[in-house]
Design a protein around this motif. Structure first.
Motif, PDB file in Angstrom:
ATOM      1  N   ILE A 174       0.768  -1.256  -0.124  1.00  0.00           N
ATOM      2  CA  ILE A 174      -0.206  -0.116  -0.163  1.00  0.00           C
ATOM      3  C   ILE A 174       1.137   1.117  -0.113  1.00  0.00           C
ATOM      4  O   ILE A 174       1.739   1.481   1.160  1.00  0.00           O
ATOM      5  CB  ILE A 174      -1.228   0.012   1.413  1.00  0.00           C
ATOM      6  CG1 ILE A 174      -1.555  -1.496   1.194  1.00  0.00           C
ATOM      7  CG2 ILE A 174      -1.769   1.501   1.309  1.00  0.00           C
ATOM      8  CD1 ILE A 174      -2.602  -1.258   2.355  1.00  0.00           C
ATOM      9  N   ARG A 175       0.948   1.667  -0.893  1.00  0.00           N
ATOM     10  CA  ARG A 175       1.624   3.437  -1.304  1.00  0.00           C
ATOM     11  C   ARG A 175       0.540   4.634  -0.795  1.00  0.00           C
ATOM     12  O   ARG A 175      -1.134   4.254  -2.108  1.00  0.00           O
ATOM     13  CB  ARG A 175       2.573   3.095  -2.131  1.00  0.00           C
ATOM     14  CG  ARG A 175       3.547   2.405  -3.015  1.00  0.00           C
ATOM     15  CD  ARG A 175       4.097   2.762  -3.726  1.00  0.00           C
ATOM     16  NE  ARG A 175       4.630   3.795  -3.660  1.00  0.00           N
ATOM     17  CZ  ARG A 175       5.363   4.437  -4.692  1.00  0.00           C
ATOM     18  NH1 ARG A 175       5.052   4.051  -6.398  1.00  0.00           N
ATOM     19  NH2 ARG A 175       5.690   5.710  -4.549  1.00  0.00           N
ATOM     20  N   ILE A 176       0.768   5.455  -0.519  1.00  0.00           N
ATOM     21  CA  ILE A 176      -0.225   6.622  -0.383  1.00  0.00           C
ATOM     22  C   ILE A 176       0.913   7.655  -0.450  1.00  0.00           C
ATOM     23  O   ILE A 176       2.034   8.255   0.115  1.00  0.00           O
ATOM     24  CB  ILE A 176      -0.290   6.671   1.560  1.00  0.00           C
ATOM     25  CG1 ILE A 176      -1.481   5.068   1.717  1.00  0.00           C
ATOM     26  CG2 ILE A 176      -0.970   8.141   1.218  1.00  0.00           C
ATOM     27  CD1 ILE A 176      -1.238   5.409   3.274  1.00  0.00           C
ATOM     28  N   VAL A 177       0.703   8.812  -1.375  1.00  0.00           N
ATOM     29  CA  VAL A 177       1.363   9.661  -1.802  1.00  0.00           C
ATOM     30  C   VAL A 177       1.090  10.740  -2.556  1.00  0.00           C
ATOM     31  O   VAL A 177      -0.924  10.897  -2.902  1.00  0.00           O
ATOM     32  CB  VAL A 177       2.117   8.900  -3.400  1.00  0.00           C
ATOM     33  CG1 VAL A 177       2.960  10.214  -3.693  1.00  0.00           C
ATOM     34  CG2 VAL A 177       2.620   7.632  -3.192  1.00  0.00           C
ATOM     35  N   ARG A 178       1.037  11.611  -1.867  1.00  0.00           N
ATOM     36  CA  ARG A 178       0.718  13.435  -2.156  1.00  0.00           C
ATOM     37  C   ARG A 178       1.147  13.599  -4.153  1.00  0.00           C
ATOM     38  O   ARG A 178       2.088  13.945  -3.544  1.00  0.00           O
ATOM     39  CB  ARG A 178       0.959  14.499  -1.157  1.00  0.00           C
ATOM     40  CG  ARG A 178       0.085  15.745  -1.176  1.00  0.00           C
ATOM     41  CD  ARG A 178       0.400  16.562  -0.341  1.00  0.00           C
ATOM     42  NE  ARG A 178      -0.036  16.022   0.528  1.00  0.00           N
ATOM     43  CZ  ARG A 178      -1.103  16.663   1.897  1.00  0.00           C
ATOM     44  NH1 ARG A 178      -1.735  16.702   0.319  1.00  0.00           N
ATOM     45  NH2 ARG A 178      -1.284  15.911   2.447  1.00  0.00           N
ATOM     46  N   LEU A 179      -0.153  13.868  -4.620  1.00  0.00           N
ATOM     47  CA  LEU A 179       1.347  13.857  -5.668  1.00  0.00           C
ATOM     48  C   LEU A 179       0.601  15.322  -6.407  1.00  0.00           C
ATOM     49  O   LEU A 179       1.818  15.591  -7.174  1.00  0.00           O
ATOM     50  CB  LEU A 179      -0.617  13.013  -6.902  1.00  0.00           C
ATOM     51  CG  LEU A 179      -0.405  12.121  -7.219  1.00  0.00           C
ATOM     52  CD1 LEU A 179      -1.614  11.211  -7.574  1.00  0.00           C
ATOM     53  CD2 LEU A 179       0.819  10.655  -7.396  1.00  0.00           C
ATOM     54  N   ARG A 180      -0.116  16.208  -5.357  1.00  0.00           N
ATOM     55  CA  ARG A 180       0.507  17.994  -5.982  1.00  0.00           C
ATOM     56  C   ARG A 180      -0.103  18.281  -4.645  1.00  0.00           C
ATOM     57  O   ARG A 180      -1.005  17.325  -3.742  1.00  0.00           O
ATOM     58  CB  ARG A 180      -0.424  18.667  -6.886  1.00  0.00           C
ATOM     59  CG  ARG A 180      -1.708  18.190  -7.079  1.00  0.00           C
ATOM     60  CD  ARG A 180      -1.981  19.360  -8.294  1.00  0.00           C
ATOM     61  NE  ARG A 180      -3.808  18.641  -8.604  1.00  0.00           N
ATOM     62  CZ  ARG A 180      -4.379  18.271  -9.146  1.00  0.00           C
ATOM     63  NH1 ARG A 180      -3.661  16.814 -10.132  1.00  0.00           N
ATOM     64  NH2 ARG A 180      -5.006  18.050  -9.859  1.00  0.00           N
ATOM     65  N   LYS A 181      -0.342  19.482  -4.002  1.00  0.00           N
ATOM     66  CA  LYS A 181      -0.786  19.749  -2.983  1.00  0.00           C
ATOM     67  C   LYS A 181      -2.318  19.534  -2.268  1.00  0.00           C
ATOM     68  O   LYS A 181      -1.961  19.418  -1.381  1.00  0.00           O
ATOM     69  CB  LYS A 181      -0.635  21.375  -3.333  1.00  0.00           C
ATOM     70  CG  LYS A 181      -1.277  21.874  -1.838  1.00  0.00           C
ATOM     71  CD  LYS A 181      -0.657  23.522  -2.209  1.00  0.00           C
ATOM     72  CE  LYS A 181      -1.445  24.135  -0.275  1.00  0.00           C
ATOM     73  NZ  LYS A 181      -1.109  25.756  -0.512  1.00  0.00           N
TER      74      LYS A 181
END
Length: 246
Positions: A174-181
């Motif tokens: 499981i990956r949790i990424v802020r793609l942009r703000k």
């Protein structure tokens, strides 16, 4: 007669899920209508997974038997796209073995869930993201997600309905990424899933992200095997079946 596999995308907004149903519009129903228009006979399809009402796909895979051996992969792709509605599009076609069934041969199914984490809504993303206007701590969400990696009984993180006889599932990442703000991606990788499982995973991690739960609470919910302990389901329209690996 050769068996064909297709990788295709669809916007789930106007479908009552993937699986064929008699009285409502479904992805499988529209796909099989297009195949019948192309080949003039009914053709049954076999998909890698069934998505719920409102869920999208960028990499769904289905297989069927092509009655015309003279057609190339490109011919089949072009013929299907000419006969499919505008919210389904075939990206790739390839020939497979006669007994290929994507449901049973898939080694990994990857889902993407998008959260619009912004004070203001974006109406142009309303069908493809969950607008969540409260601040989310993705570092804590990542801590909570670690408890879901591996093989577990995911009954508590599933949707009540047709009960699966086997409730153990394996999540490999499981990956949790802020793609942009203001846009967060939750990427879930696993072999197979219970109904509503990815949406439930997202809802429970969001509960951690806003500080209502400590990350360890995710493990407590998981081990309870009790749906009433769960944070419920995230909205369907933020979810995409991203890719199926074989």
């Amino acid at each position: 007669m050769r068996r064909v596999a297709i990788e295709f995308a669809y916007d789930g907004s106007d479908f009552f899920g993937y699986q064929r149903q008699n009285s409502v519009r479904t992805v499988q129903g529209e796909l099989e209508k297009a195949l019948e228009r192309v080949f003039k006979i009914p053709i049954q399809t076999y998909a890698a997974g069934r998505t719920d009402t409102g869920v999208h796909a960028t990499g769904q895979v289905a297989a069927f038997d092509c009655p015309n051996d003279k057609l190339s992969e490109s011919d089949i792709r072009n013929a299907l796209n000419a006969n499919l509605p505008k919210d389904i599009y075939v990206k790739k076609v390839w020939f497979v073995s006669d007994n290929f069934n994507p449901r049973y041969e898939a080694k990994c199914r990857i889902y993407h869930y998008f959260i619009l984490n912004s004070k203001m809504n974006d109406i142009f993303l309303r069908k493809y993201t969950w607008w969540f206007p409260y601040e989310l701590d993705i570092s804590k969400m990542r801590q909570g997600a670690k408890y879901l990696i591996g093989t577990h009984d995911f009954t508590a993180l599933s949707k009540k309905g047709e009960e699966d006889t086997r409730t153990e599932r394996t999540i490999t990442n499981i990956r949790i990424v802020r793609l942009r703000k203001n846009l967060i991606l939750v990427r879930v990788e696993g072999i197979s899933y219970l109904r509503g499982m990815v949406r439930s995973i997202v809802a429970n991690l969001v509960k951690v992200g806003i500080g209502s739960w400590e990350p360890e609470k995710v493990l407590e919910v998981l081990e309870s095997k009790d749906r009433s302990k769960s944070a419920g389901l995230a909205p369907a329209h933020g979810l995409f079946l991203y890719k199926v690996l074989f």
